[in-house]
Design a protein around this motif. Structure first.
Motif, mmCIF file in Angstrom:
data_model
loop_
_atom_site.group_PDB
_atom_site.id
_atom_site.type_symbol
_atom_site.label_atom_id
_atom_site.label_comp_id
_atom_site.label_asym_id
_atom_site.label_seq_id
_atom_site.Cartn_x
_atom_site.Cartn_y
_atom_site.Cartn_z
ATOM 1 N N ARG A 146 0.838 -1.197 0.000
ATOM 2 C CA ARG A 146 0.000 0.000 0.000
ATOM 3 C C ARG A 146 0.871 1.244 0.000
ATOM 4 N N PRO A 147 0.978 1.918 -1.156
ATOM 5 C CA PRO A 147 1.743 3.162 -1.229
ATOM 6 C C PRO A 147 1.200 4.161 -0.222
ATOM 7 N N LEU A 148 2.016 5.056 0.167
ATOM 8 C CA LEU A 148 1.706 6.062 1.185
ATOM 9 C C LEU A 148 1.868 5.499 2.587
ATOM 10 N N TRP A 149 1.237 4.341 2.854
ATOM 11 C CA TRP A 149 1.390 3.763 4.189
ATOM 12 C C TRP A 149 2.837 3.291 4.394
ATOM 13 N N ASN A 150 3.399 2.666 3.370
ATOM 14 C CA ASN A 150 4.702 2.018 3.499
ATOM 15 C C ASN A 150 5.831 3.042 3.407
ATOM 16 N N THR A 151 5.861 3.941 4.384
ATOM 17 C CA THR A 151 6.886 4.966 4.431
ATOM 18 C C THR A 151 7.257 5.248 5.879
ATOM 19 N N PRO A 152 8.544 5.458 6.186
ATOM 20 C CA PRO A 152 8.945 5.683 7.587
ATOM 21 C C PRO A 152 8.457 7.008 8.152
ATOM 22 N N ILE A 153 7.916 7.880 7.298
ATOM 23 C CA ILE A 153 7.464 9.186 7.795
ATOM 24 C C ILE A 153 6.121 9.086 8.525
ATOM 25 N N MET A 154 5.412 7.959 8.342
ATOM 26 C CA MET A 154 4.056 7.865 8.892
ATOM 27 C C MET A 154 4.006 8.008 10.420
ATOM 28 N N PRO A 155 4.867 7.297 11.199
ATOM 29 C CA PRO A 155 4.824 7.505 12.664
ATOM 30 C C PRO A 155 5.167 8.942 13.047
ATOM 31 N N VAL A 156 6.072 9.582 12.290
ATOM 32 C CA VAL A 156 6.436 10.979 12.573
ATOM 33 C C VAL A 156 5.228 11.890 12.350
ATOM 34 N N LEU A 157 4.514 11.643 11.247
ATOM 35 C CA LEU A 157 3.310 12.429 10.965
ATOM 36 C C LEU A 157 2.279 12.259 12.075
ATOM 37 N N PHE A 158 2.086 11.039 12.540
ATOM 38 C CA PHE A 158 1.084 10.788 13.580
ATOM 39 C C PHE A 158 1.463 11.464 14.899
ATOM 40 N N VAL A 159 2.760 11.521 15.205
ATOM 41 C CA VAL A 159 3.192 12.217 16.425
ATOM 42 C C VAL A 159 2.946 13.722 16.276
ATOM 43 N N ALA A 160 3.277 14.273 15.108
ATOM 44 C CA ALA A 160 3.043 15.703 14.867
ATOM 45 C C ALA A 160 1.555 16.033 14.952
ATOM 46 N N LEU A 161 0.715 15.164 14.392
ATOM 47 C CA LEU A 161 -0.737 15.374 14.480
ATOM 48 C C LEU A 161 -1.224 15.285 15.926
ATOM 49 N N ALA A 162 -0.606 14.386 16.711
ATOM 50 C CA ALA A 162 -0.994 14.256 18.122
ATOM 51 C C ALA A 162 -0.678 15.537 18.884
ATOM 52 N N ILE A 163 0.504 16.101 18.653
ATOM 53 C CA ILE A 163 0.865 17.347 19.344
ATOM 54 C C ILE A 163 -0.068 18.477 18.911
ATOM 55 N N ALA A 164 -0.330 18.549 17.599
ATOM 56 C CA ALA A 164 -1.192 19.627 17.086
ATOM 57 C C ALA A 164 -2.610 19.514 17.631
ATOM 58 N N SER A 165 -3.214 18.325 17.526
ATOM 59 C CA SER A 165 -4.606 18.182 17.949
ATOM 60 C C SER A 165 -4.736 18.235 19.472
ATOM 61 N N GLY A 166 -3.750 17.688 20.206
ATOM 62 C CA GLY A 166 -3.784 17.770 21.666
ATOM 63 C C GLY A 166 -3.650 19.209 22.135
ATOM 64 N N SER A 167 -2.767 19.970 21.493
ATOM 65 C CA SER A 167 -2.599 21.388 21.850
ATOM 66 C C SER A 167 -3.855 22.186 21.507
ATOM 67 N N ALA A 168 -4.504 21.809 20.411
ATOM 68 C CA ALA A 168 -5.737 22.502 20.023
ATOM 69 C C ALA A 168 -6.827 22.291 21.070
ATOM 70 N N VAL A 169 -6.982 21.051 21.528
ATOM 71 C CA VAL A 169 -7.964 20.787 22.589
ATOM 72 C C VAL A 169 -7.550 21.514 23.871
ATOM 73 N N GLY A 170 -6.249 21.507 24.174
ATOM 74 C CA GLY A 170 -5.760 22.229 25.350
ATOM 75 C C GLY A 170 -6.076 23.711 25.261
ATOM 76 N N SER A 171 -5.955 24.279 24.062
ATOM 77 C CA SER A 171 -6.250 25.702 23.880
ATOM 78 C C SER A 171 -7.735 25.983 24.118
ATOM 79 N N LEU A 172 -8.588 25.069 23.667
ATOM 80 C CA LEU A 172 -10.026 25.254 23.897
ATOM 81 C C LEU A 172 -10.351 25.130 25.382
ATOM 82 N N ILE A 173 -9.651 24.226 26.074
ATOM 83 C CA ILE A 173 -9.883 24.047 27.514
ATOM 84 C C ILE A 173 -9.357 25.244 28.291
ATOM 85 N N ALA A 174 -8.212 25.791 27.860
ATOM 86 C CA ALA A 174 -7.569 26.888 28.596
ATOM 87 C C ALA A 174 -8.415 28.156 28.589
#
Length: 285
Positions: A146-174
């Motif tokens: 499966r192209p796109l999935w089979n790339t080492p950047i995928m875990p990095v992207l998911f970590v970046a998305l986690a920081i972004a979306s977690g910070s966004a929820v934190g901003s709404l809570i703050a």
């Protein structure tokens, strides 16, 4: 064009995209709760982030169990006789259970006001939380056909998305807490920018890859998928928030709230397209 593969149906349902979204937010909230021990401005978020993270773990667990169609299968995932550590799923199952136990111990420490134990457990919980987006990303990379999935950047992207979306929820809570919003603005700015850069890299390698990669790129950038991936995920959910937060207007409460909402909507759209796009290709070839 369109090499033979043995998958001709969608085996990863949209439920997993929701699961990836929930897991990302809970990991981001765990980072924030631990960050509150190191950054005084985040102190008001400590308990809220910890409770929110645990609540999302329950929702994510229920999504996984529901998708198994036979809920009791979940017990087999945790059965040592069935654990095969060559599979990312086995590591993911252990990671989820360990994160749940650590989260409960952390919340109990917070309720008792035990700061020494709470700080240590916050660190352990955050490290286990880091493993959640990493394992979900790695779970996709092992699919060689499966192209796109089979790339080492995928875990990095998911970590970046986690920081972004977690910070966004934190901003709404703050809310109107100016000191916390100042820190969260930086988190959202740089994580949204990182997501945008990673997406450009993914689009480049996919568009100029082999025939199957080119077909995947076409599916992800045209029609409804294109609207979600390019329009909602890349432009509205990554580039626009990064630009707005970088500009002087990014310090205003209204722009922070809009940026947080765009990041959340964009990260949900990206996870859906990344999960479903490559599978749609294989329903055709």
């Amino acid at each position: 064009m369109g090499e033979y593969v043995w998958f001709h149906d969608v085996s990863w349902h949209a439920t997993y995209a929701i699961y990836f979204f929930v897991i990302g937010i809970l990991a981001g909230l765990s980072f924030l709760s631990y960050g509150s021990w190191r950054t005084p401005a985040l102190r008001p978020l400590r308990e809220k982030a910890a409770y929110g993270s645990f609540g999302l773990l329950i929702i994510g667990g229920l999504l996984l169990i529901a998708d198994l169609s036979q809920p009791m299968r979940f017990l087999n995932i945790l059965n040592p006789a069935y654990l095969h550590f060559t599979s990312p799923l086995a590591w993911g199952a252990v990671n989820i259970v360990a994160f749940g136990i650590s989260s409960v111990l952390y919340i109990l420490a917070l309720q008792k006001g035990d700061e020494a134990k709470g700080k240590l457990l916050a660190l352990v919980t955050a490290l286990l939380a880091l493993g959640l987006p990493v394992y979900t990303g790695y779970d996709l990379t092992v699919h060689q056909s499966r192209p796109l999935w089979n790339t080492p950047i995928m875990p990095v992207l998911f970590v970046a998305l986690a920081i972004a979306s977690g910070s966004a929820v934190g901003s709404l809570i703050a809310g109107a807490n100016a000191e916390a919003q100042k820190v969260l603005r930086e988190y959202m700015l740089w994580s949204a920018g990182a997501v945008a850069v990673i997406l450009v890299s993914i689009m480049g390698t996919t568009n100029y890859g082999g025939a199957a990669s080119e077909l995947t790129f076409m599916i992800m950038t045209t029609g409804t998928m294109g609207l979600l991936f390019i329009g909602v995920g890349f432009l509205a959910g990554s580039v626009a928030p990064a630009v707005m937060l970088y500009a002087p207007i990014g310090k205003s409460q209204g722009v922070l709230m809009i940026s947080a909402l765009l990041i959340l909507i964009g990260s949900a759209a990206l996870r859906y397209v990344i999960l479903m796009g490559p599978q749609q290709l294989q329903t055709l070839y």
